[in-house]
Design a protein around this motif. Structure first.
Motif, short mmCIF file in Angstrom:
data_model
loop_
_atom_site.label_atom_id
_atom_site.label_comp_id
_atom_site.label_asym_id
_atom_site.label_seq_id
_atom_site.Cartn_x
_atom_site.Cartn_y
_atom_site.Cartn_z
N THR A 26 -38.96 18.12 5.37
CA THR A 26 -39.02 16.98 3.84
C THR A 26 -38.40 15.35 4.00
OG1 THR A 26 -38.25 19.30 1.91
CG2 THR A 26 -37.87 16.65 1.28
N ALA A 27 -39.13 14.69 3.97
CA ALA A 27 -39.31 13.65 3.46
C ALA A 27 -38.31 12.21 2.54
CB ALA A 27 -41.09 12.68 3.10
N PRO A 28 -37.51 11.99 2.82
CA PRO A 28 -36.10 11.34 2.11
C PRO A 28 -36.90 10.83 0.50
CG PRO A 28 -35.87 10.83 4.67
CD PRO A 28 -37.33 11.54 4.11
N ASP A 29 -38.23 10.47 1.31
CA ASP A 29 -38.43 9.92 -0.41
C ASP A 29 -40.08 10.52 -1.42
OD1 ASP A 29 -40.85 10.31 1.15
OD2 ASP A 29 -42.19 8.18 1.09
N THR A 30 -39.42 12.27 -0.72
CA THR A 30 -40.25 13.34 -1.42
C THR A 30 -39.26 12.69 -3.32
OG1 THR A 30 -40.92 14.41 0.32
CG2 THR A 30 -41.17 15.65 -1.65
N ASP A 31 -40.04 12.94 -3.89
CA ASP A 31 -39.48 13.05 -4.63
C ASP A 31 -38.92 14.54 -6.10
OD1 ASP A 31 -40.25 11.05 -5.75
OD2 ASP A 31 -42.42 11.68 -6.94
N PHE A 32 -37.46 14.49 -6.41
CA PHE A 32 -37.19 15.68 -6.64
C PHE A 32 -38.18 16.53 -7.18
CE2 PHE A 32 -32.77 13.63 -6.38
CZ PHE A 32 -32.71 13.34 -4.88
N GLN A 33 -38.77 16.25 -7.94
CA GLN A 33 -39.41 17.24 -8.74
C GLN A 33 -40.61 17.58 -8.43
OE1 GLN A 33 -41.70 14.84 -12.03
NE2 GLN A 33 -41.48 16.44 -13.15
N ASN A 34 -41.19 17.28 -6.99
CA ASN A 34 -42.15 17.76 -6.64
C ASN A 34 -41.35 19.04 -5.77
OD1 ASN A 34 -44.20 16.14 -6.97
ND2 ASN A 34 -44.07 14.33 -5.42
N LEU A 35 -40.04 18.70 -5.39
CA LEU A 35 -39.27 19.97 -4.53
C LEU A 35 -39.16 21.14 -5.50
CD1 LEU A 35 -37.20 17.41 -2.46
CD2 LEU A 35 -38.73 19.40 -1.52
N GLY A 36 -39.21 20.30 -7.01
CA GLY A 36 -39.08 21.61 -7.66
C GLY A 36 -37.23 21.93 -8.14
N LEU A 37 -36.83 20.64 -8.06
CA LEU A 37 -35.36 20.47 -8.11
C LEU A 37 -35.27 19.84 -9.61
CD1 LEU A 37 -33.99 18.53 -5.05
CD2 LEU A 37 -34.40 21.33 -5.67
N ASP A 38 -34.84 20.80 -10.20
CA ASP A 38 -34.71 21.42 -11.95
C ASP A 38 -33.29 20.32 -12.70
OD1 ASP A 38 -32.30 22.80 -11.90
OD2 ASP A 38 -33.89 24.63 -13.28
N SER A 39 -32.66 19.74 -14.06
CA SER A 39 -31.38 19.17 -13.87
C SER A 39 -30.27 19.85 -13.48
CB SER A 39 -31.78 19.17 -15.77
OG SER A 39 -31.37 19.96 -16.55
N LEU A 40 -30.44 21.41 -13.41
CA LEU A 40 -29.17 22.11 -13.56
C LEU A 40 -28.92 22.00 -11.80
CD1 LEU A 40 -26.76 23.59 -13.60
CD2 LEU A 40 -28.69 25.89 -13.65
N VAL A 41 -30.39 22.00 -11.02
CA VAL A 41 -29.99 21.52 -9.75
C VAL A 41 -29.30 19.87 -9.41
CG1 VAL A 41 -31.22 21.59 -7.32
CG2 VAL A 41 -31.68 23.55 -8.81
N LEU A 42 -29.75 19.77 -9.50
CA LEU A 42 -29.39 17.91 -9.45
C LEU A 42 -27.82 17.82 -9.83
CD1 LEU A 42 -32.95 16.01 -10.60
CD2 LEU A 42 -31.18 16.53 -8.39
N ILE A 43 -27.69 18.26 -11.57
CA ILE A 43 -26.54 18.31 -11.49
C ILE A 43 -24.97 19.17 -10.26
CG2 ILE A 43 -24.46 19.02 -12.72
CD1 ILE A 43 -26.57 19.18 -15.13
N GLU A 44 -25.70 19.88 -10.00
CA GLU A 44 -25.51 21.21 -8.42
C GLU A 44 -25.59 20.33 -7.90
OE1 GLU A 44 -25.86 24.96 -7.74
OE2 GLU A 44 -26.71 25.12 -9.84
N LEU A 45 -26.24 19.37 -7.21
CA LEU A 45 -26.23 18.63 -6.09
C LEU A 45 -25.03 17.60 -6.38
CD1 LEU A 45 -27.23 17.17 -3.25
CD2 LEU A 45 -29.45 16.21 -5.28
N GLY A 46 -25.06 16.55 -7.86
CA GLY A 46 -24.39 15.42 -8.04
C GLY A 46 -22.97 16.23 -8.19
N VAL A 47 -22.23 16.83 -8.31
CA VAL A 47 -20.49 17.28 -8.05
C VAL A 47 -20.33 17.92 -6.35
CG1 VAL A 47 -19.56 20.00 -8.43
CG2 VAL A 47 -20.87 19.19 -10.61
N ILE A 48 -21.60 18.47 -6.23
CA ILE A 48 -21.22 18.23 -4.00
C ILE A 48 -21.23 17.30 -3.63
CG2 ILE A 48 -22.03 18.82 -1.90
CD1 ILE A 48 -23.07 21.09 -3.82
N LEU A 49 -21.86 16.17 -4.12
CA LEU A 49 -21.69 14.34 -3.81
C LEU A 49 -20.62 14.02 -4.03
CD1 LEU A 49 -25.74 13.94 -4.23
CD2 LEU A 49 -24.24 15.04 -1.48
N THR A 50 -20.27 14.33 -5.40
CA THR A 50 -18.77 14.02 -5.75
C THR A 50 -17.49 14.29 -5.16
OG1 THR A 50 -19.80 13.43 -7.93
CG2 THR A 50 -17.72 14.23 -7.44
N GLN A 51 -17.99 15.22 -5.59
CA GLN A 51 -16.53 15.99 -3.74
C GLN A 51 -16.67 15.80 -2.65
OE1 GLN A 51 -17.29 20.27 -4.22
NE2 GLN A 51 -16.20 20.29 -6.45
#
Length: 82
Positions: A26-51
């Motif tokens: 996966t390239a850095p400029d690949t859209d999250f939407q094209n990867l099938g990442l929904d809002s729940l996954v992005l919330i989880e990603l946010g928690v991980i990055l915050t930690q």
């Protein structure tokens, strides 16, 4: 005190590969939407990055960023302001 985090897009991709099983090429400029990442996954990603980086990152902010490159810029900018 100013944090000096300069997060590389590859670090965001590493989190996504480890926790959410995105393709290894996966390239850095690949859209999250094209990867099938929904809002729940992005919330989880946010928690991980915050930690990991000590800055508050919301799922909505990551959705607006749209890809790993912009997410890395977001975290770096937030760290510079803290």
């Amino acid at each position: 005190m100013t944090s000096r985090i300069s997060l590389e897009p590859e670090a965001v991709l590493d989190v996504l590969r480890t926790h959410f099983d995105i393709p290894a090429d996966t390239a850095p400029d690949t859209d999250f939407q094209n990867l099938g990442l929904d809002s729940l996954v992005l919330i989880e990603l946010g928690v991980i990055l915050t930690q990991q980086y000590g800055v508050d990152v919301a799922g909505g902010e990551l959705a607006a960023a749209g890809n790993a490159a912009k997410a890395a810029e977001l975290v770096s900018a937030k760290a510079a302001r803290s």
